[in-house]
Enzyme design. Structure first.
Site, PDB file in Angstrom:
ATOM      1  N   GLU A  18      49.791  57.012  33.350  1.00  0.00           N
ATOM      2  CA  GLU A  18      50.069  56.660  31.951  1.00  0.00           C
ATOM      3  C   GLU A  18      48.808  56.814  31.106  1.00  0.00           C
ATOM      4  O   GLU A  18      48.851  57.275  29.968  1.00  0.00           O
ATOM      5  CB  GLU A  18      50.633  55.248  31.839  1.00  0.00           C
ATOM      6  CG  GLU A  18      51.861  54.978  32.699  1.00  0.00           C
ATOM      7  CD  GLU A  18      52.964  56.023  32.590  1.00  0.00           C
ATOM      8  OE1 GLU A  18      53.120  56.623  31.510  1.00  0.00           O
ATOM      9  OE2 GLU A  18      53.668  56.229  33.599  1.00  0.00           O
ATOM     10  N   ALA A  77      56.891  53.438  34.167  1.00  0.00           N
ATOM     11  CA  ALA A  77      56.028  52.979  33.092  1.00  0.00           C
ATOM     12  C   ALA A  77      56.092  53.986  31.963  1.00  0.00           C
ATOM     13  O   ALA A  77      56.623  55.086  32.134  1.00  0.00           O
ATOM     14  CB  ALA A  77      54.584  52.839  33.575  1.00  0.00           C
TER      15      ALA A  77
HETATM   16  N1  PHE Z   1      57.074  59.164  30.287  1.00  0.00           N
HETATM   17  C1  PHE Z   1      57.135  58.201  31.368  1.00  0.00           C
HETATM   18  C2  PHE Z   1      56.150  58.680  32.395  1.00  0.00           C
HETATM   19  O1  PHE Z   1      56.361  59.437  33.228  1.00  0.00           O
HETATM   20  C3  PHE Z   1      58.430  58.069  32.030  1.00  0.00           C
HETATM   21  C4  PHE Z   1      59.522  57.486  31.220  1.00  0.00           C
HETATM   22  C5  PHE Z   1      60.489  58.286  30.697  1.00  0.00           C
HETATM   23  C6  PHE Z   1      59.569  56.148  31.023  1.00  0.00           C
HETATM   24  C7  PHE Z   1      61.509  57.764  29.968  1.00  0.00           C
HETATM   25  C8  PHE Z   1      60.595  55.592  30.307  1.00  0.00           C
HETATM   26  C9  PHE Z   1      61.574  56.412  29.787  1.00  0.00           C
HETATM   27  O2  PHE Z   1      55.065  58.411  32.408  1.00  0.00           O
HETATM   28 ZN    ZN Z   2      54.610  60.731  32.786  1.00  0.00          ZN
END
Ligand code: PHE
Ligand code: ZN
Length: 896
Positions: free
Chosen positions: A302, A266
């Site tokens: 998230e 996500a």
């Molecule tokens: N930032 C997201 C998470 O860990 C992960 C993610 C990274 C999703 C790159 C899509 C692309 O919560």
């Molecule tokens: Zn994250």
């Protein structure tokens, strides 16, 4: 060829951006084959940096127009960068307008703007925004966004972007528009848009602070009945972050949207989280307890990013763990706090540690080993790893251990006071936690503590104890070491918090008193190891103690202590730290497994498990004081991957055979107890995904599997028959899937009719069909049957290589999660792997690169596996037009 040259990017080369982008106005004309993007930015030079050209990132874009302050301007292309050299001089802001088109329908990488099931979605982290428009695609450039979406109203009735909806209406030709303004500045990796036929579950909430918010979970029509749990998890997340950290929701509207085509779990886009359907959709008929608990974690994760990641973001991608390690720590704490009882908290902790040990420890010991804050990378997508996430979370957890829970909350408060609205580094975070706790061990040891960020590899903690009956003293010697990792030959000592307790031979807790203490303390104490070797001397110890070291897994290290069976049985039966109780059981199993693996005994004639072990397991199963969830964890044998990590030379077939033999012996020898466990736990009443009832289902499921395994041995048909019946009658997916798994794992002939019935029942439920694929591709291998089955599954009409969930359910379940089937002496598993890596790389490099890592540990393999694996990797590496993603992984794998 398909990418720019693969050049390494170094953390030390960081420089501030030459320009700032203050505002961005985006207008999208959404069309699957040709979407038009008008991007009007207001920029100004960064006065701290020498004047230079503006270099904007772009990828797979068709550039139509560039205007500066409304006038045409000269520009050039340098690789993927749009270079503007004749920009207005001086500090005043100027307008830059860029008009491009892109092709979302052809976007199989699922980065940037793409189409999934006739809807539009974006994914910008880490560097996907450059696939939407030319931009300074780096997290330290934070801008205010205004976004107008225009699209056909019938096909795309819902138009979403970050922030608040300020205007919407009809356009001609059956089109409509929506305009969104995000009140918060953000880096472009947090940008998102969604357009399509979606419906929402809505919930209005009022925060502790008295503010009203609208929460929405958007899904495809028909999936609304699977959104209740996600919404409950979201409400719980909002309440928890306010209660535990004083962090409120800073938006009027918070949206989650589910898509079935997603590379990861996500994404925390500001106010518009985009989720893999796997982490949103659940009801009792289609989702298991594990799914429910994953949804709770990921929704929390998230949501928590809204502060840790979005309000305070990363200066550069080397700081990724600043947001990910911290946010994983927060989601783990959230789930523990929701779990409630000490036992349920420990169960969650054990599950998290299991992930760390089976996935992160091997990473730390393999060719892709990197520090929590890496020093260089070729492809940032390859660094969304268990090291950044899970080890990063352990580093944050150690900080909390060193400053205490309240001290940590104070540190978080200071972190936001200092850095809200900024793009910062891991150093800034650690500094804030330490500064808020000036008297703490963390503050005292900060530079050394930060080696956890800079040094890769899993430290080994060697412990040995000596009791002196005459002096009534006990000496515990602790020695730490850490093996070299690529690019880091020598490691300096880490700061290792060691949670310790002592038990007497009867399992009673002994008071702890170091020689220089005036009085004894009871319970667990944290000792902070900083030297390569240290000795703790305890006084007034009445009898030889059994040490319970690293309680609650207080540091991400491997603990070596030459426990005797007697000591382990004492810990298993009596330790009041549930983590170490479980750990003692695992050590007992591990010792037996390793002995059998490294001997050449004939498994049919010399049993792996002895009466002492079996009896201890009987007692655990029969203990009325233990939760079912905990029993299930204790009775689950260490995984083949974990066993492999304990060995210098790995024969995967021997490991598989030994573990299967252990499982069978445990099944047969404990048959009475398994029957009892099944009878006691099979009925959990109306479905609730809470820890107590899910624990009971887990134990009943394990019992049923074991009873079917025992039946395979004896030829008995009663238990397979019961499993089949349960499979048909089950009132929830957990029980149904556990019954199906029992038949598949035991290799019973009823598995085939059950599988086809299962498929027929759920053919319209993509996530359930993923389970169906995954169960078969991950089944225990009997005489090499799994690979041909996997090849057949890939020809099934429901198989689709382009859908990451489906590809993972078949290919990853086989290559990464089924070592006994994958490592074949005829090398056919590796040939299959290489073919799939190459095939996937042409579609989706990120997914391909993850698959490429399935052979990370090839150097440990015994022959003939080792040579065959090297050959397969070399074949991939020899391909001329690999993505940077796969190229980086296979190059590192082959390096000496
Ligand atoms: N930032 C997201 C998470 O860990 C992960 C993610 C990274 C999703 C790159 C899509 C692309 O919560
Ligand atoms: Zn994250």
């Amino acid at each position: 060829m398909r990418e720019g040259q693969a050049t390494a990017i170094h953390r030390a080369d960081y420089t501030a951006p030459a320009y700032w982008i203050d505002t961005v106005e985006l207008v999208f004309d959404l069309d699957p084959a040709k979407t038009r993007v008008l991007n009007k930015m207001r920029l100004r030079r960064n006065g701290d940096v020498a004047p230079q050209a503006l270099r904007l990132d772009g990828e797979e874009l068709n550039l139509a127009r560039v205007l500066v302050n409304g006038q045409g301007t000269s520009f050039k292309m340098d690789g993927n960068q749009l270079v503007l050299e004749n920009l207005p001089e001086g500090p005043e802001a100027f307008d830059l307008e860029i008009f491009t088109t892109c092709n979302p329908a052809k976007n199989t990488k699922l980065m940037g703007l793409y189409v999934s099931n006739d809807s539009f979605f974006t994914q910008c982290e880490a560097e996907g925004f450059r696939r939407i428009t030319y931009f300074l695609d780096r997290p330290d450039v934070m801008a205010s966004y205004t976004v107008t979406l225009r699209a056909d109203k019938a096909k795309y009735p819902v138009l979403l972007s970050n922030g608040n909806l300020v205007e919407e209406g009809a356009l001609d030709d059956g089109r409509h528009f929506a305009k969104w303004v995000d009140p918060h500045k953000k880096p472009c990796y947090l940008f998102a848009l969604v357009a399509g036929q979606l419906v929402a579950r809505e919930q209005r909430i009022r925060s502790r602070a008295g503010k009203d918010h609208l929460l929405q979970v958007f899904v495809r029509p028909g999936d609304l009945d699977k959104t209740e749990h996600a919404m409950n998890s979201l409400m719980a997340s909002v309440a928890w972050d306010e209660a535990r950290f004083g962090l409120p929701l800073d938006l009027e509207r918070f949206m989650i949207v589910a898509t079935s085509d997603f590379n990861m779990g996500a994404m925390e886009n500001k106010g518009l989280n985009i989720f893999n359907t796997k982490y949103v959709l659940a009801n009792q008929a289609t989702a298991t307890d594990a799914d429910f608990s994953n949804i709770e974690s990921v929704v929390g994760h998230e949501y928590f990013h809204n502060w840790t990641g979005n309000r305070v973001t990363c200066q550069d991608w080397f700081q990724l763990s600043l947001k990910e390690g911290l946010t994983v720590f927060r989601d783990q704490e959230f789930s523990q706090d929701l779990a409630g009882s000490p036992s349920a908290r420990a169960v969650k902790r054990i599950e998290d540690v299991r992930v760390l040990r089976t996935a992160q420890f091997p990473e730390d010991a393999g060719p892709m080993a990197h520090p929590v804050r890496p020093d260089s990378y070729i492809e940032i997508n390859n660094f969304y790893t268990v090291t950044i996430y899970e080890k990063g979370a352990e580093v944050v957890r150690m900080m909390q251990t060193l400053v205490g829970r309240d001290g940590f909350a104070q540190g978080m408060k200071l972190y936001f006071e200092r850095h809200d609205g900024q793009a910062v580094t891991c150093d800034d975070f650690a500094q804030a936690i330490a500064d808020a706790n000036p008297q703490s061990d963390l503050a005292r040891l900060l530079p050394q503590f930060k080696r956890w960020y800079s040094q890769a590899g899993t430290p080994r903690l060697h412990a040995s104890g000596q009791y002196d009956a005459a002096a009534r003293s006990y000496t515990l010697s602790l020695t730490q070491s850490c093996a070299p990792t690529p690019g880091q030959a020598i490691k300096d000592p880490f700061v290792i918090p060691v949670n310790l307790g002592l038990l007497d031979a009867q399992g009673q807790a002994l008071p702890l008193q170091l020689a220089h203490w005036n009085q004894a303390e009871s319970g667990t104490r944290t000792f902070v190891l900083t030297e390569a070797s240290e000795t703790l001397t305890f006084v007034n110890v009445d009898s030889a103690p059994v040490p319970s070291i690293l309680r609650d897994f207080s540091a991400p290290v491997v603990l070596d202590y030459a426990y005797t069976d007697t000591e382990l049985l004492t810990l298993l039966a009596h330790d009041n730290d549930p983590f170490n109780r479980w750990e003692a059981g695992q050590r007992l199993a591990l010792a037996r497994a390793l002995k059998a693996i490294t001997s050449d005994s004939d498994l049919a004639n010399s049993p792996v498990l002895d009466e002492a072990y079996l009896d201890a397991m009987r007692q655990v199963l029969a203990d009325p004081a233990l939760d079912a969830a905990f029993k299930e964890l204790v009775l689950t044998l260490p995984s083949e991957t974990y066993l492999a990590e304990q060995l210098d030379v790995v024969d995967p077939q021997r490991i598989h055979a030994v573990r299967e033999a252990m499982r069978e012996q445990l099944a047969t020898a404990l048959q009475t107890q398994w029957q009892q466990a099944w009878e006691d736990n099979r009925d959990t009443g109306g479905y609730q995904p809470d820890p107590v009832s899910s624990g009971r289902r887990a134990l009943a499921g394990l019992a049923l599997t074991q009873l079917c395994v025992a039946a395979r041995r004896s030829g008995d048909t009663v238990w397979p028959g019961k499993a089949f019946q349960r499979f048909k009658d089950a009132a929830n997916m957990t029980d149904r899937f556990n019954a199906l798994s029992a038949l598949v794992i035991s290799g019973h002939e009823l598995a085939a009719p059950a599988l086809s019935r299962f498929h027929a029942l759920f053919k319209n439920e993509a996530l359930v069909i993923d389970k169906w694929f995954s169960l078969q591709a991950g089944a225990p291998d009997h005489g090499g049957h799994v690979l041909p089955a996997v090849r057949q599954l890939m020809n099934h009409p429901d198989f689709n290589l382009r859908n990451p969930n489906r590809a993972r359910s078949v290919i990853f379940s086989f290559c990464s999660a089924n070592p006994g089937a994958f490592h074949r002496s005829d090398a056919a598993g590796y040939v299959f792997w290489a073919d799939r890596v190459i095939e996937l790389d042409a579609i989706n490099p990120q997914v391909a690169a993850r698959l490429a890592r399935a052979l990370d540990r090839w150097k440990k393999l015994a022959e003939p596996y080792r040579s065959a694996a090297r050959e397969a990797i070399a074949r991939v590496a020899a391909k001329a037009d690999l993505s940077n993603d796969v190229r980086e992984v296979v190059t590192r794998a082959l390096a000496d």
